[in-house]
Design a protein around this motif. Structure first.
Motif, PDB file in Angstrom:
ATOM      1  N   LEU A   1       0.810  -1.172   0.039  1.00  0.00           N
ATOM      2  CA  LEU A   1      -0.150   0.107   0.191  1.00  0.00           C
ATOM      3  C   LEU A   1       0.835   1.511   0.008  1.00  0.00           C
ATOM      4  O   LEU A   1       1.710   1.229   0.613  1.00  0.00           O
ATOM      5  CB  LEU A   1      -0.853   0.245   1.134  1.00  0.00           C
ATOM      6  CG  LEU A   1      -1.771  -1.337   1.339  1.00  0.00           C
ATOM      7  CD1 LEU A   1      -2.613  -0.977   2.851  1.00  0.00           C
ATOM      8  CD2 LEU A   1      -2.775  -1.336   0.147  1.00  0.00           C
ATOM      9  N   PHE A   2       0.386   2.281  -1.040  1.00  0.00           N
ATOM     10  CA  PHE A   2       1.246   3.431  -0.998  1.00  0.00           C
ATOM     11  C   PHE A   2       0.688   4.537  -0.222  1.00  0.00           C
ATOM     12  O   PHE A   2      -0.698   4.615  -0.438  1.00  0.00           O
ATOM     13  CB  PHE A   2       1.572   3.787  -2.397  1.00  0.00           C
ATOM     14  CG  PHE A   2       2.490   3.005  -2.955  1.00  0.00           C
ATOM     15  CD1 PHE A   2       3.968   3.292  -3.040  1.00  0.00           C
ATOM     16  CD2 PHE A   2       2.130   1.827  -3.698  1.00  0.00           C
ATOM     17  CE1 PHE A   2       4.889   2.355  -3.730  1.00  0.00           C
ATOM     18  CE2 PHE A   2       3.173   0.916  -4.216  1.00  0.00           C
ATOM     19  CZ  PHE A   2       4.226   1.179  -4.591  1.00  0.00           C
ATOM     20  N   MET A   3       1.125   5.299   0.608  1.00  0.00           N
ATOM     21  CA  MET A   3       0.537   6.060   1.517  1.00  0.00           C
ATOM     22  C   MET A   3       0.980   7.738   0.901  1.00  0.00           C
ATOM     23  O   MET A   3       2.050   7.830   0.286  1.00  0.00           O
ATOM     24  CB  MET A   3       0.844   6.150   2.878  1.00  0.00           C
ATOM     25  CG  MET A   3       0.253   5.308   3.650  1.00  0.00           C
ATOM     26  SD  MET A   3       0.451   5.103   5.754  1.00  0.00           S
ATOM     27  CE  MET A   3      -0.306   6.681   5.935  1.00  0.00           C
ATOM     28  N   LYS A   4       0.090   8.728   0.982  1.00  0.00           N
ATOM     29  CA  LYS A   4       0.441   9.922   0.806  1.00  0.00           C
ATOM     30  C   LYS A   4      -0.595  10.844   1.560  1.00  0.00           C
ATOM     31  O   LYS A   4      -1.813  10.795   1.536  1.00  0.00           O
ATOM     32  CB  LYS A   4       0.001  10.209  -0.804  1.00  0.00           C
ATOM     33  CG  LYS A   4       0.357  11.967  -1.148  1.00  0.00           C
ATOM     34  CD  LYS A   4       0.117  11.906  -2.580  1.00  0.00           C
ATOM     35  CE  LYS A   4       0.526  13.352  -3.094  1.00  0.00           C
ATOM     36  NZ  LYS A   4      -0.026  13.654  -4.648  1.00  0.00           N
ATOM     37  N   ASP A   5       0.121  11.882   2.294  1.00  0.00           N
ATOM     38  CA  ASP A   5      -0.818  12.823   3.218  1.00  0.00           C
ATOM     39  C   ASP A   5      -2.004  11.973   4.039  1.00  0.00           C
ATOM     40  O   ASP A   5      -2.900  12.648   4.300  1.00  0.00           O
ATOM     41  CB  ASP A   5      -1.428  13.717   2.128  1.00  0.00           C
ATOM     42  CG  ASP A   5      -0.280  14.541   1.298  1.00  0.00           C
ATOM     43  OD1 ASP A   5       0.578  14.818   2.070  1.00  0.00           O
ATOM     44  OD2 ASP A   5      -0.851  14.978   0.411  1.00  0.00           O
ATOM     45  N   GLY A   6      -1.514  10.914   4.730  1.00  0.00           N
ATOM     46  CA  GLY A   6      -2.479  10.242   5.616  1.00  0.00           C
ATOM     47  C   GLY A   6      -3.273   9.260   5.048  1.00  0.00           C
ATOM     48  O   GLY A   6      -4.268   9.072   5.619  1.00  0.00           O
ATOM     49  N   TYR A   7      -3.378   9.015   3.828  1.00  0.00           N
ATOM     50  CA  TYR A   7      -4.424   8.082   3.215  1.00  0.00           C
ATOM     51  C   TYR A   7      -3.556   7.167   2.311  1.00  0.00           C
ATOM     52  O   TYR A   7      -2.583   7.481   1.993  1.00  0.00           O
ATOM     53  CB  TYR A   7      -5.391   8.802   2.637  1.00  0.00           C
ATOM     54  CG  TYR A   7      -5.169   9.880   1.485  1.00  0.00           C
ATOM     55  CD1 TYR A   7      -5.252   9.231   0.158  1.00  0.00           C
ATOM     56  CD2 TYR A   7      -4.861  11.168   1.555  1.00  0.00           C
ATOM     57  CE1 TYR A   7      -4.938   9.917  -0.979  1.00  0.00           C
ATOM     58  CE2 TYR A   7      -4.482  11.928   0.389  1.00  0.00           C
ATOM     59  CZ  TYR A   7      -4.463  11.371  -0.900  1.00  0.00           C
ATOM     60  OH  TYR A   7      -4.161  12.057  -1.723  1.00  0.00           O
ATOM     61  N   ILE A   8      -4.339   6.220   1.714  1.00  0.00           N
ATOM     62  CA  ILE A   8      -3.778   5.163   0.534  1.00  0.00           C
ATOM     63  C   ILE A   8      -4.231   5.762  -0.630  1.00  0.00           C
ATOM     64  O   ILE A   8      -5.514   5.916  -0.730  1.00  0.00           O
ATOM     65  CB  ILE A   8      -4.175   3.862   1.061  1.00  0.00           C
ATOM     66  CG1 ILE A   8      -3.764   3.258   2.600  1.00  0.00           C
ATOM     67  CG2 ILE A   8      -3.908   2.895  -0.138  1.00  0.00           C
ATOM     68  CD1 ILE A   8      -4.443   2.110   2.924  1.00  0.00           C
ATOM     69  N   PHE A   9      -3.320   5.723  -1.529  1.00  0.00           N
ATOM     70  CA  PHE A   9      -3.708   6.164  -3.033  1.00  0.00           C
ATOM     71  C   PHE A   9      -3.311   5.149  -4.022  1.00  0.00           C
ATOM     72  O   PHE A   9      -3.697   5.685  -5.062  1.00  0.00           O
ATOM     73  CB  PHE A   9      -3.282   7.479  -3.117  1.00  0.00           C
ATOM     74  CG  PHE A   9      -1.645   7.728  -3.329  1.00  0.00           C
ATOM     75  CD1 PHE A   9      -1.311   8.110  -4.634  1.00  0.00           C
ATOM     76  CD2 PHE A   9      -0.832   7.339  -2.288  1.00  0.00           C
ATOM     77  CE1 PHE A   9      -0.082   8.324  -4.887  1.00  0.00           C
ATOM     78  CE2 PHE A   9       0.442   7.808  -2.780  1.00  0.00           C
ATOM     79  CZ  PHE A   9       1.027   8.090  -3.875  1.00  0.00           C
ATOM     80  N   HIS A  10      -2.615   4.150  -3.514  1.00  0.00           N
ATOM     81  CA  HIS A  10      -2.151   3.164  -4.622  1.00  0.00           C
ATOM     82  C   HIS A  10      -1.691   1.862  -4.113  1.00  0.00           C
ATOM     83  O   HIS A  10      -1.657   1.865  -2.689  1.00  0.00           O
ATOM     84  CB  HIS A  10      -1.090   3.714  -5.321  1.00  0.00           C
ATOM     85  CG  HIS A  10      -0.792   3.228  -6.603  1.00  0.00           C
ATOM     86  ND1 HIS A  10      -1.534   2.702  -7.913  1.00  0.00           N
ATOM     87  CD2 HIS A  10       0.343   1.944  -7.021  1.00  0.00           C
ATOM     88  CE1 HIS A  10      -0.827   2.168  -8.693  1.00  0.00           C
ATOM     89  NE2 HIS A  10       0.123   1.579  -8.089  1.00  0.00           N
TER      90      HIS A  10
END
Length: 263
Positions: A222-231
């Protein structure tokens, strides 16, 4: 007749997790609606740039931080509702934690560091007698059992730390940048051991990492960005080799706006 479909149990469920720091105009949303499951026997990786919320997520799972909103369920039980006794049990035996910087006690031998969780939580000596030899042999650390951390290499320290995380027989092992303080050779050796624990012994592992090489041992990322999963990436077993999966991870990291050295 069709084959039987085996549904794996959800060991860990993160549901709508939010963690905010500060107030009003100065609020930071470290976690902003995280939702995912970890399945029994899965090796799940979490990647993302520094500051994306990975450490906050692990601290919430470890109960070092209390979420602002959302739930974390272990085997269907909301850990947010645990009393002190159940929290101690959860931290001491239901999850194992593998730290980046080993976190061994300098005045204890390898054996004493490994068995420390059993001593703290009053586990029977039989557990140590039954489980310690198997872990020691698998992780190849018998020769450092009577040594202090200052007498061990970095790789030996991290394998001792792995044995400490595993000896209570937790349902899930949480690994926080486990290769971060290791050189390439020791990092590869550790990941091969963790991979074996997952593939051969069915251990469930949730690992945060910056390292694409370490991540290539995971079955899902799981890729995280700014506190959420986006990929999300999944390894295509059995046809996809680890090398091909590694190349896909690198491509995803580049496409998602970061290179291997900044993730």
């Amino acid at each position: 007749m069709g084959g039987t479909i085996i549904m794996k149990q959800k060991i860990l469920q993160v549901q709508g997790l939010r963690k905010h720091f500060g107030k009003h105009g100065s609020m930071t949303k470290a976690l902003d609606g995280m939702t995912f499951d970890v399945l029994e026997g899965e090796f799940l990786g979490i990647m993302g740039k520094s500051g994306c919320g990975k450490t906050t997520l692990l601290n919430c799972i470890a109960t070092a931080l209390k979420p602002t909103e959302g739930k974390i369920l272990l085997n269907g039980e909301d850990i947010g509702g645990f009393d002190d006794r159940r929290l101690a049990e959860y931290r001491g035996s239901r999850i194992g934690y593998l730290y980046q910087d080993f976190e061994l006690l300098d005045n204890l031998t390898g054996r004493e560091n490994i068995t420390l969780p059993l001593a703290i939580h009053g586990k029977e000596e039989g557990i140590e007698a039954d489980r310690l030899p198997e872990l020691v042999d698998y992780l190849e650390i018998r020769e450092v059992l009577d040594k202090f951390p200052s007498q061990m290499s970095g790789g030996e320290k991290q394998r001792v730390a792995a044995a400490r995380a595993l000896i209570p027989d937790p349902g899930i092992v949480i690994a926080d940048e486990p290769t971060g303080a290791l050189d390439t050779e020791n990092a590869r050796a550790l990941m091969q051991k963790l991979n074996g624990l997952n593939r051969e012994f069915g251990r469930t592992i949730l690992m945060v990492t910056h390292d694409a090489g370490a991540a290539s041992y995971c079955s899902r990322i799981l890729f995280m960005k700014d506190g959420y999963i986006f990929h999300e990436l999944r390894r295509e077993f059995p046809q996809e080799s680890q090398k091909d999966y590694y190349e896909r991870i690198l491509a995803a990291m580049a496409q998602l706006g970061g290179s291997a050295d900044v993730f």
